[in-house]
Design a protein around this motif. Structure first.
Motif, PDB file in Angstrom:
ATOM      1  N   GLU A 116       0.839  -1.202   0.000  1.00  0.00           N
ATOM      2  CA  GLU A 116       0.000   0.000   0.000  1.00  0.00           C
ATOM      3  C   GLU A 116       0.873   1.252   0.000  1.00  0.00           C
ATOM      4  OE1 GLU A 116      -2.765  -0.113   3.198  1.00  0.00           O
ATOM      5  OE2 GLU A 116      -3.771  -1.931   2.490  1.00  0.00           O
ATOM      6  N   PHE A 117       1.946   1.237   0.771  1.00  0.00           N
ATOM      7  CA  PHE A 117       2.876   2.366   0.807  1.00  0.00           C
ATOM      8  C   PHE A 117       3.511   2.574  -0.565  1.00  0.00           C
ATOM      9  CE2 PHE A 117       6.965   4.383   1.448  1.00  0.00           C
ATOM     10  CZ  PHE A 117       6.700   5.374   2.384  1.00  0.00           C
ATOM     11  N   CYS A 118       3.924   1.479  -1.190  1.00  0.00           N
ATOM     12  CA  CYS A 118       4.546   1.568  -2.519  1.00  0.00           C
ATOM     13  C   CYS A 118       3.574   2.122  -3.553  1.00  0.00           C
ATOM     14  CB  CYS A 118       5.036   0.185  -2.955  1.00  0.00           C
ATOM     15  SG  CYS A 118       6.470  -0.418  -2.050  1.00  0.00           S
ATOM     16  N   GLU A 119       2.326   1.716  -3.489  1.00  0.00           N
ATOM     17  CA  GLU A 119       1.325   2.190  -4.449  1.00  0.00           C
ATOM     18  C   GLU A 119       1.153   3.702  -4.378  1.00  0.00           C
ATOM     19  OE1 GLU A 119      -2.172   0.001  -3.608  1.00  0.00           O
ATOM     20  OE2 GLU A 119      -1.458  -1.867  -4.541  1.00  0.00           O
ATOM     21  N   VAL A 120       1.241   4.238  -3.173  1.00  0.00           N
ATOM     22  CA  VAL A 120       1.058   5.686  -2.990  1.00  0.00           C
ATOM     23  C   VAL A 120       2.276   6.464  -3.476  1.00  0.00           C
ATOM     24  CG1 VAL A 120       0.740   7.519  -1.281  1.00  0.00           C
ATOM     25  CG2 VAL A 120      -0.538   5.371  -1.062  1.00  0.00           C
ATOM     26  N   HIS A 121       3.472   5.920  -3.277  1.00  0.00           N
ATOM     27  CA  HIS A 121       4.694   6.696  -3.490  1.00  0.00           C
ATOM     28  C   HIS A 121       5.517   6.268  -4.699  1.00  0.00           C
ATOM     29  CE1 HIS A 121       3.970   8.682   0.312  1.00  0.00           C
ATOM     30  NE2 HIS A 121       3.806   7.504   0.886  1.00  0.00           N
ATOM     31  N   SER A 122       5.080   5.269  -5.432  1.00  0.00           N
ATOM     32  CA  SER A 122       5.836   4.841  -6.608  1.00  0.00           C
ATOM     33  C   SER A 122       5.604   5.785  -7.780  1.00  0.00           C
ATOM     34  CB  SER A 122       5.434   3.417  -7.011  1.00  0.00           C
ATOM     35  OG  SER A 122       6.040   3.061  -8.243  1.00  0.00           O
ATOM     36  N   PRO A 123       6.635   6.138  -8.529  1.00  0.00           N
ATOM     37  CA  PRO A 123       6.446   6.996  -9.706  1.00  0.00           C
ATOM     38  C   PRO A 123       5.795   6.260 -10.876  1.00  0.00           C
ATOM     39  CG  PRO A 123       8.746   6.331  -9.500  1.00  0.00           C
ATOM     40  CD  PRO A 123       8.059   5.850  -8.276  1.00  0.00           C
ATOM     41  N   LEU A 124       5.857   4.939 -10.891  1.00  0.00           N
ATOM     42  CA  LEU A 124       5.279   4.135 -11.965  1.00  0.00           C
ATOM     43  C   LEU A 124       4.263   3.163 -11.380  1.00  0.00           C
ATOM     44  CD1 LEU A 124       8.676   3.498 -13.696  1.00  0.00           C
ATOM     45  CD2 LEU A 124       6.759   4.613 -14.851  1.00  0.00           C
ATOM     46  N   LYS A 125       3.299   2.751 -12.196  1.00  0.00           N
ATOM     47  CA  LYS A 125       2.272   1.827 -11.725  1.00  0.00           C
ATOM     48  C   LYS A 125       2.893   0.473 -11.401  1.00  0.00           C
ATOM     49  CE  LYS A 125      -1.617   4.078 -14.013  1.00  0.00           C
ATOM     50  NZ  LYS A 125      -2.725   3.945 -14.981  1.00  0.00           N
ATOM     51  N   LEU A 126       2.279  -0.218 -10.426  1.00  0.00           N
ATOM     52  CA  LEU A 126       2.844  -1.453  -9.901  1.00  0.00           C
ATOM     53  C   LEU A 126       2.085  -2.674 -10.391  1.00  0.00           C
ATOM     54  CD1 LEU A 126       3.359  -0.328  -6.197  1.00  0.00           C
ATOM     55  CD2 LEU A 126       4.928  -0.080  -8.122  1.00  0.00           C
ATOM     56  N   ALA A 127       2.753  -3.812 -10.336  1.00  0.00           N
ATOM     57  CA  ALA A 127       2.141  -5.079 -10.703  1.00  0.00           C
ATOM     58  C   ALA A 127       1.087  -5.454  -9.660  1.00  0.00           C
ATOM     59  CB  ALA A 127       3.200  -6.163 -10.796  1.00  0.00           C
ATOM     60  N   SER A 128       0.044  -6.120 -10.115  1.00  0.00           N
ATOM     61  CA  SER A 128      -0.963  -6.645  -9.197  1.00  0.00           C
ATOM     62  C   SER A 128      -0.594  -8.069  -8.824  1.00  0.00           C
ATOM     63  CB  SER A 128      -2.351  -6.616  -9.856  1.00  0.00           C
ATOM     64  OG  SER A 128      -2.357  -7.436 -11.017  1.00  0.00           O
ATOM     65  N   ASP A 129      -1.280  -8.625  -7.818  1.00  0.00           N
ATOM     66  CA  ASP A 129      -0.973  -9.984  -7.380  1.00  0.00           C
ATOM     67  C   ASP A 129      -1.221 -11.012  -8.477  1.00  0.00           C
ATOM     68  OD1 ASP A 129      -0.226  -9.142  -4.885  1.00  0.00           O
ATOM     69  OD2 ASP A 129      -2.201  -9.416  -4.001  1.00  0.00           O
ATOM     70  N   SER A 130      -2.045 -10.656  -9.463  1.00  0.00           N
ATOM     71  CA  SER A 130      -2.387 -11.611 -10.524  1.00  0.00           C
ATOM     72  C   SER A 130      -1.277 -11.793 -11.547  1.00  0.00           C
ATOM     73  CB  SER A 130      -3.669 -11.152 -11.246  1.00  0.00           C
ATOM     74  OG  SER A 130      -3.453  -9.880 -11.853  1.00  0.00           O
ATOM     75  N   ASN A 131      -0.348 -10.822 -11.638  1.00  0.00           N
ATOM     76  CA  ASN A 131       0.706 -10.970 -12.652  1.00  0.00           C
ATOM     77  C   ASN A 131       2.113 -11.008 -12.071  1.00  0.00           C
ATOM     78  OD1 ASN A 131       1.123  -8.283 -12.010  1.00  0.00           O
ATOM     79  ND2 ASN A 131       0.273  -7.483 -13.920  1.00  0.00           N
ATOM     80  N   HIS A 132       2.235 -11.369 -10.801  1.00  0.00           N
ATOM     81  CA  HIS A 132       3.559 -11.674 -10.239  1.00  0.00           C
ATOM     82  C   HIS A 132       3.367 -12.617  -9.066  1.00  0.00           C
ATOM     83  CE1 HIS A 132       3.605  -9.484  -6.340  1.00  0.00           C
ATOM     84  NE2 HIS A 132       2.658  -8.801  -6.920  1.00  0.00           N
ATOM     85  N   GLY A 133       4.406 -13.311  -8.712  1.00  0.00           N
ATOM     86  CA  GLY A 133       4.306 -14.294  -7.630  1.00  0.00           C
ATOM     87  C   GLY A 133       4.024 -13.652  -6.294  1.00  0.00           C
ATOM     88  N   ALA A 134       2.894 -13.980  -5.702  1.00  0.00           N
ATOM     89  CA  ALA A 134       2.519 -13.392  -4.416  1.00  0.00           C
ATOM     90  C   ALA A 134       3.430 -13.878  -3.292  1.00  0.00           C
ATOM     91  CB  ALA A 134       1.072 -13.733  -4.093  1.00  0.00           C
ATOM     92  N   GLU A 135       4.084 -15.028  -3.482  1.00  0.00           N
ATOM     93  CA  GLU A 135       4.934 -15.607  -2.448  1.00  0.00           C
ATOM     94  C   GLU A 135       6.395 -15.188  -2.583  1.00  0.00           C
ATOM     95  OE1 GLU A 135       3.540 -17.225   0.022  1.00  0.00           O
ATOM     96  OE2 GLU A 135       1.614 -16.902  -0.965  1.00  0.00           O
ATOM     97  N   THR A 136       6.672 -14.232  -3.463  1.00  0.00           N
ATOM     98  CA  THR A 136       8.051 -13.791  -3.658  1.00  0.00           C
ATOM     99  C   THR A 136       8.644 -13.285  -2.341  1.00  0.00           C
ATOM    100  OG1 THR A 136       7.541 -13.144  -5.918  1.00  0.00           O
ATOM    101  CG2 THR A 136       9.528 -12.232  -4.961  1.00  0.00           C
TER     102      THR A 136
END
Length: 477
Positions: free
Chosen positions: A200-220
């Motif tokens: 949630e913190f990254c979503e607010v402060h990232s300059p670029l849009k982030l990957a959702s749980d559906s397109n990257h490994g959630a267990e990373t």
């Protein structure tokens, strides 16, 4: 003792032996990767202030710097506001003792050797780590305890994203479990809850849009906050929905017609003519071959690509891996980037982390290279704003300065840049202009030869007329 020896006055040989022996005996530290790096001078040289905290130190690297130490009382006040009385009274037994047991793991996470005893290091990680958790969990309760200048200007968020200020996620987990999950919640649920807060913190402060749980490994297994943001940016992929592309003007059938006269002029043996005339030729390439010059990325600006290359720009849903130039549409598709006051620091530290860890193509660095290459002036920024590619509260001049001041990272040439350059350089108008600029207008060689030949012809003609008579030319009756 040599000046660069590590055996200085502050160095404890016994402490070094104790730490090495613990690392030697403890097998778990081998499973923990180094993840908090010190930024090398080769990266920080052009803007060193972007890679160090301004007001708050998190972790051991900058903890004892005088200008940052005044924030310690705010950290402690914020932490005590989050803990209940029992947790405050048993803080040392709950947190400090647990972290001291993990001392080899803590030291393994950090790239630099830390000449600190176990107790000091444990307290640093405990206080700074808990403050960071409080920032993620209870920002509303912490904000009133912080100086307003720190909160309002975004300096706190800026410092949180500095590479040398990172607290490893495995250590945050230890603090989290010791205080909040010791008896009430299963550890796996706690891990997911902590990771969710960081996202949630990254979503607010990232300059670029982030990957959702559906397109990257959630267990990373993410290493720290900066590592999490980096991978969420890189792994953001989506099915691109292209916007309607403006009808581009059809290619004028000028290629063959413009190439012919240029070939004729190029094929004239200017070197031989100049040698016969005894002229000294100026080397036009001397300036370009000067190794002392810092070369820009070889790509036209946004305004040139649009005006002369007839290339369109469009924003897309996907991330930087899906940047592409569609030659059939003459359109460059770019992700949306949001630029605010602290974005430059975030970008620089993300790239510094990428350069320290990536063994393959530095994808984020290549994206920044592309943006730095096409953004030269405020006009370029305005054009990208109009296309919905650049957003945020930074003004156009600040954004242009940001991209012009970014480090140019060497490596394999970006495929998109090659495609853009090929398309742009093969436009008939561009080919004609490049020839005129390089081989005619800027070439003293050709200009000198042409003028000299012309003067020689005039002198020959005048001499001929003097001997044989040319009434009209000499104005004789």
């Amino acid at each position: 003792m040599t000046p660069d020896s590590i055996l200085n006055g502050d160095f404890s040989e016994k402490r070094w032996v104790d730490q090495i022996s613990k690392n030697f005996d403890n097998e778990v530290c081998n499973e923990v990767p180094v993840c908090v790096f010190s930024v090398p001078e080769s990266i920080s040289h052009f803007k060193p202030e972007a890679y160090v905290p301004l007001v708050i130190a998190l972790g051991p690297y900058h903890h004892f710097q005088t200008h940052l130490y005044q924030m310690e009382r705010y950290k402690v006040a914020a932490i005590k506001a989050l803990l209940n009385l029992d947790q405050v009274l048993s803080f040392e037994s709950l947190v400090i003792h647990r972290l001291k047991e993990k001392d080899p793991m803590i030291r393994t996470c950090y790239h630099k050797y830390m000449n600190l005893d176990d107790d000091t290091l444990a307290w640093i990680i405990a206080i700074d780590g808990l403050f960071l958790l409080g920032l993620f969990m209870h920002y509303g309760e912490i904000a009133p305890l912080m100086p307003k200048k720190l909160i309002n200007n975004g300096v706190l968020y800026r410092d949180v994203m500095v590479l040398e200020n990172q607290i490893p996620l495995c250590l945050l987990n230890e603090i989290w479990k010791s205080l909040f999950l010791s008896s009430t919640v299963h550890d796996d649920n706690g891990d997911r809850q902590l990771l969710s807060m960081l996202k949630e913190f990254c979503e607010v402060h990232s300059p670029l849009k982030l990957a959702s749980d559906s397109n990257h490994g959630a267990e990373t297994n993410y290493l720290h906050l900066l590592d999490l943001m980096y991978h969420l940016i890189i792994n953001n992929q989506a099915t691109i929905e292209h916007e309607d592309v403006e009808d581009m003007a059809k290619e004028d059938n000028l290629t063959e017609n413009s190439d012919r006269p240029m070939k004729v002029i190029k094929n004239i043996p200017w070197e031989k003519i100049s040698n016969l005339l005894g002229l000294k030729i100026w080397d036009d390439d001397k300036e370009e071959d000067d190794p002392s010059r810092i070369m820009e990325i070889e790509i036209p600006s946004v305004s040139s690509l649009i005006k002369y290359g007839r290339i369109n720009f469009s924003h897309m849903i996907g991330g930087i891996r899906e940047i592409k130039f569609e030659e059939s549409e003459a359109t460059l598709y770019l992700p949306v980037i949001t630029l605010n006051g602290y974005t430059e620091v975030v970008l620089r530290n993300l790239i510094a982390y990428e350069m320290a860890t990536s063994s393959s193509t530095p994808e984020l660095a290549q994206y920044v290279n592309l943006m730095s290459g096409i953004v030269d002036t405020e006009v370029d920024v305005k054009l990208l704003r109009a296309k919905g590619i650049i957003e945020g509260n930074m003004n156009d001049k600040e954004i242009a300065n940001l991209f012009n001041g970014m480090n140019k990272y060497k490596g394999r040439t970006n495929k998109t840049i090659e495609q853009l350059n090929d398309y742009y350089n093969n436009r008939p108008g561009i080919k004609a202009w490049r020839f005129m600029k390089k081989d005619l207008l800027r070439s003293q060689k050709v200009a000198t030869i042409v003028v000299t030949v012309f003067i020689c012809l005039l002198m020959i003609l005048y001499s001929f007329c003097e001997v044989y008579g040319c009434p009209r030319l000499l104005d004789r009756t």
